[in-house]
Design a protein around this motif. Structure first.
Motif, PDB file in Angstrom:
ATOM      1  N   LEU A 382       0.763  -1.090   0.120  1.00 42.41           N
ATOM      2  CA  LEU A 382       0.112  -0.083   0.217  1.00 42.41           C
ATOM      3  C   LEU A 382       0.878   1.385   0.206  1.00 42.41           C
ATOM      4  CD1 LEU A 382      -2.509  -1.325   2.551  1.00 42.41           C
ATOM      5  CD2 LEU A 382      -2.976  -1.121   0.360  1.00 42.41           C
ATOM      6  N   GLU A 384       2.285   5.159  -0.741  1.00 42.59           N
ATOM      7  CA  GLU A 384       1.769   6.659  -0.216  1.00 42.59           C
ATOM      8  C   GLU A 384       1.864   7.209  -1.677  1.00 42.59           C
ATOM      9  OE1 GLU A 384       0.256   9.657   2.088  1.00 42.59           O
ATOM     10  OE2 GLU A 384       1.036   7.755   3.002  1.00 42.59           O
ATOM     11  N   VAL A 536     -10.471   4.180   7.207  1.00 43.60           N
ATOM     12  CA  VAL A 536     -10.015   4.182   5.915  1.00 43.60           C
ATOM     13  C   VAL A 536     -11.067   3.642   5.088  1.00 43.60           C
ATOM     14  CG1 VAL A 536      -8.486   3.193   4.267  1.00 43.60           C
ATOM     15  CG2 VAL A 536      -8.021   3.643   6.720  1.00 43.60           C
ATOM     16  N   LYS A 538     -11.476   2.430   0.916  1.00 46.95           N
ATOM     17  CA  LYS A 538     -10.729   1.678   0.062  1.00 46.95           C
ATOM     18  C   LYS A 538     -11.788   1.590  -1.316  1.00 46.95           C
ATOM     19  CE  LYS A 538      -7.843  -1.466   0.375  1.00 46.95           C
ATOM     20  NZ  LYS A 538      -7.046  -2.905   0.337  1.00 46.95           N
ATOM     21  N   THR A 574      -8.891   8.203   5.505  1.00 46.98           N
ATOM     22  CA  THR A 574      -8.035   8.419   4.640  1.00 46.98           C
ATOM     23  C   THR A 574      -8.502   7.692   3.549  1.00 46.98           C
ATOM     24  OG1 THR A 574      -6.888   6.612   5.517  1.00 46.98           O
ATOM     25  CG2 THR A 574      -6.045   8.881   6.140  1.00 46.98           C
ATOM     26  N   THR A 576      -8.031   4.953   0.325  1.00 47.59           N
ATOM     27  CA  THR A 576      -6.763   4.084  -0.673  1.00 47.59           C
ATOM     28  C   THR A 576      -7.533   3.649  -1.918  1.00 47.59           C
ATOM     29  OG1 THR A 576      -5.815   3.169   1.221  1.00 47.59           O
ATOM     30  CG2 THR A 576      -5.781   1.937  -0.446  1.00 47.59           C
ATOM     31  N   GLU A 578      -7.829   1.287  -5.092  1.00 45.64           N
ATOM     32  CA  GLU A 578      -7.291  -0.174  -5.343  1.00 45.64           C
ATOM     33  C   GLU A 578      -7.276  -0.263  -6.995  1.00 45.64           C
ATOM     34  OE1 GLU A 578      -9.196  -3.468  -2.357  1.00 45.64           O
ATOM     35  OE2 GLU A 578     -10.813  -1.985  -3.476  1.00 45.64           O
ATOM     36  N   CYS A 594      -6.217  11.596  -3.592  1.00 43.47           N
ATOM     37  CA  CYS A 594      -6.335  10.383  -2.921  1.00 43.47           C
ATOM     38  C   CYS A 594      -4.978   9.944  -2.073  1.00 43.47           C
ATOM     39  CB  CYS A 594      -6.382   9.248  -4.040  1.00 43.47           C
ATOM     40  SG  CYS A 594      -6.718   7.620  -3.200  1.00 43.47           S
ATOM     41  N   THR A 596      -3.588   6.829  -0.795  1.00 43.35           N
ATOM     42  CA  THR A 596      -2.815   5.763  -0.850  1.00 43.35           C
ATOM     43  C   THR A 596      -3.237   4.975  -2.071  1.00 43.35           C
ATOM     44  OG1 THR A 596      -2.713   5.439   1.505  1.00 43.35           O
ATOM     45  CG2 THR A 596      -1.799   3.578   0.167  1.00 43.35           C
ATOM     46  N   GLN A 598      -2.849   1.267  -4.409  1.00 46.91           N
ATOM     47  CA  GLN A 598      -2.526  -0.358  -4.323  1.00 46.91           C
ATOM     48  C   GLN A 598      -2.681  -0.918  -5.893  1.00 46.91           C
ATOM     49  OE1 GLN A 598      -5.006  -2.300  -1.594  1.00 46.91           O
ATOM     50  NE2 GLN A 598      -4.043  -4.153  -2.044  1.00 46.91           N
TER      51      GLN A 598
END
Length: 622
Positions: A382, A384, A536, A538, A574, A576, A578, A594, A596, A598
């Motif tokens: 993951l 930053e 979080v 996602k 926060t 994340t 995908e 955004c 994070t 992944q």
């Protein structure tokens, strides 16, 4: 005395009165035997070694509708049909030759007046003679009684249809016939070399295909009829259904064995067996006609009922299959029809069945696999988005199955949730991931520690004390709570109340991060989001896939993601993203704030030692 087994017996000559008394007694016995032979109720004939009738009694002549004298010197085998099959003919000849002591068979004979009768024929040697005694017992009444008893045994008393026993008997016979055709080289739908098709069956276009078709159906909601209206009405409905099924089968056509066999297999289950089927289209047409017929309301003595049925359809070559395999396929397909919404027919799909069989095999071995240590964890970074540094990893479980190889979570997590083994598996994943995260921290004490994110199924919250499990594992491994993130799907978190909400709140109070996975695909209840102890969001990868280059980007996706990011930040969360796969996607996500990313742009899921190399390494700038 005509029709006796020896020479006619004449009155004793005068000199016999003074003959030997023993000889006189012998003549008396012979007279008695001849008289008994002539008047016996059992039909009998004496046959010589060549198989010709020497003498026949009155009952024998009456049985065949002929005078006994007219049967003299005729072949006994012709009179009682002993030469119609090889096995019977061979056994009969063995008795005539003195190589066999007795022979018995059952034959269907024809009387002179045209009547047919069933007879039990016995052939046995005459003592001290080269001749044999042929005796015939009329067993027509017995056969008729046996036929009636068999009919009762093989038919359902409610619908008068063949029952399960007769159905399987007919199915087995059809499969044996297909195997015999295959052994003899009869190809599907065509004559054997040099053979001319002349039978009335085939002249109407019904060729010998060697294929078997089966419609296996079950009435939808029949139990409600019995429960609300009583079994008498239920039985009348079953009889009415049977009549419509028979009509559909009769309209579809005929086979070498006659019409299609319609049977009641038990309860509200019926089957239509199609021998020498011409393909799946024939079975599909038959299934459609059955559904249409059953959709018409039933008038049962003023009681008007409507029913529907689910039908599993199987059609395949009879050679190489078994009755058990065919019925398993039909039962599976019927289950599909029910699961797909009922009131429909479904055709057997080998690929779907293979998937089901694989799923069943996985289900039966999943629990022991945890104990055998067949599971491993891989980790996906993951990253930053602002600086490209690895801030955490998501733990992804893999099953190293001894038969199917390495399996991704989507192959078995759903099964584990269904059978409850997800609790034990989830506990193992949580412990292993926390232990690994702590090990990375020990190996690189000067580096900023990374957190580990672990997926949690909602059943883990309900079926176990998740809070106690997490607290115990953190204490056991020494991992700080803020370095553990638990991911739950949006549908599992949104609307949580009672125990799940209490568990999430307790975990959050403990310092564990709570993340909502695949956000944007479930309820998306934004008003409720502020009340949850979530850290979080996602974003589901479907949003990110719309972030292509400037030319092919979907503006709506970018607006939605930007709005979600701004909302999350205002709520102190926060975000994340995908499925980040391109540098363009990463750049646009970074621009709208955004946190994070992944995805494969940074790394696929890898082994723990590869993650160790990324910790403290140069940022993954893209």
């Amino acid at each position: 005395m005509s029709g006796t087994p020896e020479e006619p017996v004449h009155p004793d000559p005068p000199e016999s009165r003074t003959a030997d008394p023993a000889l006189t007694e012998r003549h008396a016995q012979l007279r008695d035997y001849h008289a008994a032979f002539r008047v016996a109720q059992l039909a009998m004939a004496v046959v010589d070694e060549d198989g010709l009738v020497v003498a026949a009694n009155d009952s024998f002549g009456s049985l065949l509708g002929s005078e006994p004298t007219a049967l003299h010197a005729q072949a006994a085998s012709d009179l009682v049909d002993l030469a119609s099959d090889g096995r019977t003919w061979h056994a009969y000849r063995e008795v005539l030759r003195g190589r066999r002591s007795r022979f018995r068979c059952t034959r269907r004979l024809k009387h002179a007046d045209g009547r047919s009768l069933w007879a039990e024929v016995t052939v046995a040697p005459v003592p001290d003679s080269r001749r044999v005694l042929l005796s015939i017992a009329d067993i027509s009444d017995r056969r008729e009684l046996q036929a009636r008893l068999r009919h009762l045994q093989m038919h359902d008393p409610v619908t008068r249809l063949p029952n399960r026993a007769l159905f399987f008997e007919r199915l087995s016979a059809a499969l044996e016939a297909s195997a015999l055709d295959a052994a003899e080289g009869v190809t599907a739908g065509s004559p054997a070399p040099g053979e001319t098709i002349t039978s009335s069956y085939e002249s109407y276009g019904y060729g010998r295909t060697g294929r078997i078709g089966l419609c296996y159906l079950d009435l939808d909601g029949f139990k409600a009829v019995n429960d609300t209206l009583g079994h008498r009405v239920g039985d009348r409905l079953l009889a009415a259904v049977a009549a419509r099924l028979t009509e559909c089968a009769d309209n579809d056509g005929y086979t070498r064995s006659g019409g299609h066999l319609v049977a009641r297999l038990g309860g509200d289950e019926f089957a239509i067996l199609v021998e020498d089927s011409t393909g799946t289209e024939q079975l599909a047409d038959l299934a459609r006609s059955v559904l249409n017929a059953l959709q018409q309301p039933f008038d049962l003595g003023g009681q008007r009922l409507s029913v529907s049925a689910s039908i599993g359809v199987v059609e395949r070559s009879g050679h190489g299959t078994t009755a058990t395999a065919l019925m398993q396929a039909a039962d599976t397909t019927l289950y599909w029809a029910k699961a797909d919404g009922k009131a429909r027919w479904t055709l057997f799909d080998p690929e779907r069945n293979a998937h089901r069989m694989t799923r069943q095999a996985l289900s039966s071995t999943l629990r022991p696999a945890v104990e055998r240590g067949e599971f491993t964890l891989e980790y996906q970074p993951l990253v930053e988005l602002a600086d490209g540094a690895v801030r955490g990893v998501e733990a992804l479980v893999r099953w190293n199955h001894p038969q199917f190889g390495s399996l991704a979570p989507n192959r078995f997590i759903g099964i584990a949730e269904e059978d409850g083994s997800i609790v034990e598996l989830g506990r193992w994943v949580l412990r292993t991931a926390c232990r690994q995260a702590r090990q990375w921290q020990k190996d690189r004490p000067r580096e900023r520690p990374i957190f580990v994110s672990v997926n949690v199924a909602v059943r883990q919250v309900w079926d176990s004390d998740l809070v106690a499990d997490v607290a115990g594992i953190l204490a056991e491994t020494g991992l700080a709570p803020h370095l553990l993130q638990l991911e739950l799907t949006e549908s599992a978190v949104m609307g949580s109340a009672g125990r799940p909400l209490q568990a999430l709140q307790a975990l959050s109070d403990m310092g564990v991060r709570i993340a909502i996975d695949d956000f944007g695909t479930g309820y998306s209840n934004l008003a409720y989001l502020s009340r949850l102890p979530v850290s979080v969001l996602k974003l589901d990868g479907s949003f990110v896939r719309g972030f292509q280059d400037e030319e092919h980007a979907n503006p709506a996706d970018e607006l939605i993601v930007e709005a979600l990011v701004q909302l999350a930040h205002r709520l102190g969360l926060t975000v994340t993203a995908e499925c980040v796969e391109t540098a363009g996607q990463a750049s646009r996500l970074r621009r709208i704030g955004c946190d994070t990313g992944q995805g494969w742009l940074y790394s696929r899921a890898v082994a723990p030692d590869r993650i160790a190399e990324l910790i403290g390494a140069e940022p993954l700038r893209v």
